[in-house]
Scaffold this active site. Structure first.
Site, PDB file in Angstrom:
ATOM      1  N   HIS A 197       2.776  -9.924  23.635  1.00 37.78           N
ATOM      2  CA  HIS A 197       1.818  -8.964  23.618  1.00 37.78           C
ATOM      3  C   HIS A 197       1.657  -8.497  23.004  1.00 37.78           C
ATOM      4  O   HIS A 197       0.538  -8.018  22.375  1.00 37.78           O
ATOM      5  CB  HIS A 197       2.680  -7.287  24.819  1.00 37.78           C
ATOM      6  CG  HIS A 197       3.277  -8.207  25.556  1.00 37.78           C
ATOM      7  ND1 HIS A 197       2.474  -8.253  26.469  1.00 37.78           N
ATOM      8  CD2 HIS A 197       4.422  -8.240  26.305  1.00 37.78           C
ATOM      9  CE1 HIS A 197       3.062  -8.218  27.949  1.00 37.78           C
ATOM     10  NE2 HIS A 197       4.123  -8.352  27.494  1.00 37.78           N
TER      11      HIS A 197
HETATM   12  O1  RIB Z   1       4.284  -4.042  28.256  1.00 38.95           O
HETATM   13  C1  RIB Z   1       4.615  -4.624  27.569  1.00 38.95           C
HETATM   14  C2  RIB Z   1       5.278  -2.948  26.069  1.00 38.95           C
HETATM   15  O2  RIB Z   1       6.163  -3.756  26.694  1.00 38.95           O
HETATM   16  C3  RIB Z   1       5.012  -4.543  24.647  1.00 38.95           C
HETATM   17  O3  RIB Z   1       5.442  -3.049  23.570  1.00 38.95           O
HETATM   18  C4  RIB Z   1       6.425  -4.739  24.911  1.00 38.95           C
HETATM   19  O4  RIB Z   1       7.284  -4.099  23.523  1.00 38.95           O
HETATM   20  C5  RIB Z   1       7.450  -4.315  25.576  1.00 38.95           C
HETATM   21  O5  RIB Z   1       8.396  -3.460  25.221  1.00 38.95           O
END
Ligand code: RIB
Ligand code: CA
Length: 271
Positions: A197
């Site tokens: 992500h």
């Molecule tokens: O949903 C994805 C996000 O939440 C990212 O920033 C990752 O680090 C998770 O904790």
């Protein structure tokens, strides 16, 4: 063009850590002014400590790491990359709206046009503090939303992890360890390889041509019984003026090539 002044607000977290390494390795493109930690994946004391660990792993012990962002760090306009809940940024805007004069744009990992991850409707970073997200999305700053629709395309397949491992450097080996740990938790639940992500935010800043998106109006659901924290994205332009560019597609092979190329740089003592 000179290096872009950049502040990263994050909650490391495995994918945050990989995003930090990608940014630290990109010295020509980024003048990394500092890293601020926000509570998110784990409490603030841990996210701050983890950010310091990543900085040290990358051989950059002088890079400032702050718990929260108590004041503007710079006068010149900066890009702000957010990899966690938007608490720090919203609080800074509420306390001192003129801070926005120093922010050229915000690129935020969070939200989704489609399915959520922490609930059926919501993505974690927005769900963790939807009111903060609302403040940021309404702040009038050029905003790019890097949501699950795009980050779920940047998955660390076993072949991609092996390619990173073959680099053999301490950061590359650490990245593989993080991906395997993170993958073991996520693959069974979401039925796909672990998505990177947060590194998508840094990759977008480095190579926007790898991504496709559209401008649209995004409302943050603050009150819905089953949908709190959802980013309601008006894909077809039925409501008001767009307030965000929402990324929808990434060239995932190009993304992993970029990540692997940058991790190679840690072979030298200073990237
Ligand atoms: O949903 C994805 C996000 O939440 C990212 O920033 C990752 O680090 C998770 O904790
Ligand atoms: Ca994060």
């Amino acid at each position: 063009m000179g290096a872009r002044p950049l502040i990263i607000d994050c909650d490391p977290g495995q994918d945050d850590a990989i995003a930090l390494l990608l940014a630290i390795a990109s010295t020509k493109e980024f003048d990394l002014l500092g890293v601020t930690a926000v509570a998110g994946n784990v409490p603030l004391a841990k996210t701050e400590a983890n950010a310091r660990r990543v900085r040290d792993l990358a051989g950059r012990p002088e890079l400032p790491v702050y718990a929260g962002c108590p004041r503007p760090m710079v006068r010149a306009p900066v890009t702000l990359a957010t990899l966690g809940p938007l608490t720090n940024v919203a609080l800074a805007i509420i306390k001192n709206p003129s801070i926005l004069d120093n922010v050229a744009e915000i690129v935020a990992m969070g939200g989704a046009i489609g399915l959520g991850n922490v609930t059926a409707a919501a993505e974690f970073n927005i769900y963790a503090d939807p009111h903060a997200a609302h403040v940021v999305f309404e702040a009038g700053v050029p905003l790019t939303m890097v949501g699950l629709d795009v980050t779920r395309q940047a998955t660390a397949t076993p072949a991609r992890i092996d390619a990173i491992r073959s680099l053999g450097t301490p950061p590359a080996v650490a990245v593989c360890g993080m991906l395997e740990f993170y993958g073991a938790r996520t693959t069974a639940k979401y039925r796909h390889d672990p998505p990177l992500h947060d590194p998508c935010v840094i990759a977008y800043l480095l190579k926007p041509e790898l991504f496709e998106g559209r401008d649209m109006r995004v409302e943050i659901e603050l009150a819905g019984e089953h949908s709190q924290g959802r980013t309601v994205c008006d894909v077809y332009g039925r409501s008001g003026t767009p307030n965000a560019r929402v990324l929808e597609h990434v060239n995932s092979d190009g993304f992993f090539t970029l990540l692997t190329e940058r991790l190679v740089r840690f072979k030298a003592s200073t990237p």
